[in-house]
Design an enzyme around this catalytic site. Structure first.
Site, PDB file in Angstrom:
ATOM      1  CG  HIS A 104      47.753  10.668  -0.135  1.00 45.61           C
ATOM      2  ND1 HIS A 104      46.479  10.398   0.319  1.00 45.61           N
ATOM      3  CD2 HIS A 104      47.625  10.989  -1.452  1.00 45.61           C
ATOM      4  CE1 HIS A 104      45.615  10.521  -0.686  1.00 45.61           C
ATOM      5  NE2 HIS A 104      46.286  10.884  -1.759  1.00 45.61           N
ATOM      6  CD  GLU A 157      47.852  10.350  -4.680  1.00 45.97           C
ATOM      7  OE1 GLU A 157      47.243  11.439  -4.799  1.00 45.97           O
ATOM      8  OE2 GLU A 157      47.283   9.274  -4.408  1.00 45.97           O
ATOM      9  CD  GLU A 183      43.682  13.634  -8.275  1.00 42.98           C
ATOM     10  OE1 GLU A 183      44.797  13.076  -8.330  1.00 42.98           O
ATOM     11  OE2 GLU A 183      42.875  13.473  -7.336  1.00 42.98           O
TER      12      GLU A 183
END
Length: 262
Positions: free
Chosen positions: A55, A92, A225
């Site tokens: 991101h 995140e 993750e």
């Protein structure tokens, strides 16, 4: 639709001039440009590692650019995404950027050349297609995309995502990517003490064909993750800088083990 993969210089120009997801022009050793020469010493001398911090900090303010559809072979998908955050608001993108900043010097100390897919945490994107192209054009020996997950609040743990087979498109990266995934999974569990996710994947691994960074890569690639940002315990660890340093150390060990055959 065929995906165009411009060269490093072209990526920098496009990022600077276009209104797409590229954001600001990257600096040398940052997004899409060759890293400075490695030390030439250490177990990873001569190796190229691409780190993809998931991101970006400016994504949320630019939905028209981030939501633009791109081709990832199996479907059309948004150029990028905003990412998740903890209940306390830790984002995140900030988590991924922090881990990357701790991880990069560890790899460079081992002799690796490190390329980042973005050069800061204030920009937009780049698109998943551009991120994959950076690893491909760098001829990366390993590509690692760093993320935090968003599962049910009761879900706990981490998992590593490896590319699923798209026959005729990514056959050659399936096995090396799995080996990279196993090396990172084992080192991450040993170094952080985090368990395998109990809500997704199996034994800490998951295969997917709906992620552009995996589908479009021609180099060994995994996503990790690092924990479930909606789980209070995982979130507390991921929000702690000391634990993020442990994450970085664990990832460095996993990458080293893969690249050295340890």
């Amino acid at each position: 639709m065929r995906v165009h993969r411009p060269g490093f210089a072209a990526l920098a120009v496009l990022a600077a001039l276009s209104g797409g997801c590229g954001g600001a022009a990257p600096a040398p050793g940052g997004a899409g440009l060759p890293a400075p020469p490695g030390t030439g010493k250490g177990p990873l001398a001569g190796k190229v590692v691409v780190l993809d911090p998931g991101h970006n900090g400016g994504n949320a303010a630019h939905p028209e650019q981030v939501d633009r559809q791109v081709d990832i072979i199996t479907k059309s998908k948004a150029c990028n995404a905003v990412g998740f955050k903890t209940a306390d608001g830790y984002e995140e993108n900030a988590f991924a950027w922090s881990v990357t900043q701790h991880l990069r010097p560890l790899l460079e100390t081992m002799g690796a050349q490190v390329v980042l897919t973005r050069s800061n945490d204030e920009g937009i994107g780049p698109c998943v297609t551009e991120r994959a192209a950076i690893g491909n054009e760098a001829r990366a020996d390993a590509v690692v995309s760093i993320h935090g997950d968003s599962g049910k609040p009761s879900g706990h743990g981490f998992h590593v995502i490896v590319p699923g087979l798209i026959a005729g498109r990514n056959d050659e990266v399936i096995e090396p990517s799995r080996k990279l995934g196993l090396a990172i999974r084992d080192a991450y569990r040993a170094g952080t003490g985090m368990p395998y996710a109990d809500y997704r994947g199996e034994d800490g691994l998951r295969s997917r064909t709906d992620l552009g960074g995996l589908n479009l890569s021609t180099r060994p690639v995994v996503f990790i993750e690092c924990g479930n940002m909606r789980n209070a315990g995982d979130a507390a660890k991921m929000s702690d800088v000391a634990f993020r340093k442990r994450i970085a150390e664990s990832l460095a060990n996993g990458i080293k083990n893969y690249l050295t055959g340890a």
